[in-house]
Design a protein around this motif. Structure first.
Motif: not given
Length: 414
Positions: A262, A266, A270-272, A285, A288, A296, A298, A305-307
């Motif tokens: 990440y 995290v 709030e994890r994927a 996707t 979160a 999230w 990926l 990763w992008t939030r």
């Protein structure tokens, strides 16, 4: 059923047929050569009992947990077929052809009769009759993962068995080959092997590569703390871990495992934890947090990763690079976001009037299924499914009215 029609472009369909014919021609010539005369009567790509088509034969599997009613919606013809009632079903998953209706006492297997075979340089699209296959043992927590040769059933206690895919295609479950030991997550078929997570006591899980009998043939050496979520992409198998993800790849017979972190701490909530993506896409996707305001994304190709900040998330998915992130939010509308900038690019009018809580609600949350040209959103309370053109400002292309509450939905034929 009421349907707003759409027109499929004729040129791509004809081009697909031409490419399919051209792509197979060389192989057909080789198979029917004097050196191999016995195969000349069977064209390349032939599947007994199936009809080959020039375009993807998408179908939606639908289930109503309240009544046990199930349906199959053919997205090519618009026709709906009744299928056997399955009482007590709480979850529906698919491997692209077979639907798995998970219940308290077992899993019902349904052959949707629609699938795609990818030969790398060309693909084949098939349609066949819809038929029930049988009941797999295993209650809640049972996971099923497949590839072209094997279907692996991993129970909640970590025990796993391998079914021959050929048996399922013939309409029978066959006798599974039991794998030795127990595993810390679903066993995933990949590259003619099995990717598994093993654990010694309270230590973090480790990646193991098994042959189809369960014998360990490689150990890439990477750890995965608190594994949750998995996906197969063209870049390899992605396994969700506490600090990000592991990417397990095969290259010329050698397996490697690479951590995609990440890059920040995290919290667990709030994890994927459950990945959604278009089959074969390398963009994944995951919400979160249950009911939270972020998704999230990926990018497996870029190992990043992008939030993305959104409204309260009920469901999310994307077709991949160059396509919008699709988010059903608690306002009942479908929102589109640019995955590079994070800006909202489009929004529909409210499509769902009764939006259940994502993950935390008593009823299954709606899902967004995505293929190469359309997305599908189920509306249980409205007894309908929306077809969305995500490349045209989230235009509703068709609306399918149903006689059941489609609380469960999965797309096959992809």
């Amino acid at each position: 059923m009421s349907v707003r029609s759409r027109t499929r472009p004729l040129v791509p369909a004809l081009l697909s047929a031409a490419l399919l014919t051209a792509g197979c021609a060389g192989q057909e010539d080789a198979e029917s050569s004097p050196e191999n005369p016995s195969s000349s009567a069977t064209p390349h790509g032939y599947v007994e009992g199936a009809t080959e088509a020039a375009e993807q034969q998408s179908r939606l599997l639908l289930g109503d947990p309240g009544t046990g009613d199930t349906r199959v919606l053919d997205l090519i013809t618009g026709k709906i077929q009744d299928t056997p009632r399955r009482a007590g079903v709480t979850e529906l998953t698919t491997d692209g052809r077979f639907g798995y209706f998970h219940g308290a006492d077992g899993t019902h297997v349904l052959d949707s009769g629609a699938w795609t075979v990818d030969h790398g340089d060309h693909v084949h699209y098939y349609r066949a009759k819809i038929q029930a296959v049988g009941e797999l043992p295993g209650g809640p927590g049972t996971s099923i993962r497949s590839d072209a040769g094997a279907t692996v059933v991993t129970a909640a206690d970590g025990k796993a068995g391998v079914h021959s895919r050929a048996d399922l295609e013939k309409g029978t479950l066959g006798t599974p080959a039991r794998l030795p030991g127990t595993y810390a997550g679903p066993v995933v078929p990949y590259a003619e092997h099995l990717i598994a997570l093993t654990r010694d006591g309270d230590a973090p899980a480790k990646v193991a590569v098994l042959d189809r009998s369960g014998k360990r043939v490689a150990a890439p050496g990477s750890e995965c703390e608190d594994p949750r979520g998995d996906a197969v992409t063209r870049r390899g198998v992605v396994l969700g871990c506490a600090d990000g993800a592991l990417l397990v790849r095969e290259d010329d017979g050698t397996f490697t495992a690479e951590k995609i972190a990440y890059g920040e701490d995290v919290p667990k909530e709030e994890r994927a934890a459950q990945f959604r993506h278009r089959p074969d896409s390398s963009t994944l996707t995951a919400a979160a947090a249950a009911g939270g305001n972020a998704v999230w994304v990926l990018d497996v190709t870029k190992r990043a990763w992008t939030r993305l900040e959104t409204g309260p998330v009920v469901a999310a998915n994307t077709a991949g690079e160059g396509s919008p992130l699709l988010v059903l939010e608690n306002d009942g509308a479908l929102h589109g976001y640019d995955m590079t900038t994070g800006k909202e690019t489009a929004v529909t009018q409210p499509l769902l009037t009764d939006v259940p809580e994502a993950a935390t609600g008593e009823a299954p949350a709606p899902v967004i299924e995505v293929d190469r040209s359309r997305a599908y959103l189920n509306d249980p309370a409205g007894r309908r499914v929306y077809e969305i053109d995500y490349n045209d400002a989230l235009r509703v292309a068709r609306t399918f009215d149903l006689d059941v509450r489609p609380s469960l939905m999965a797309e096959t034929g992809r």
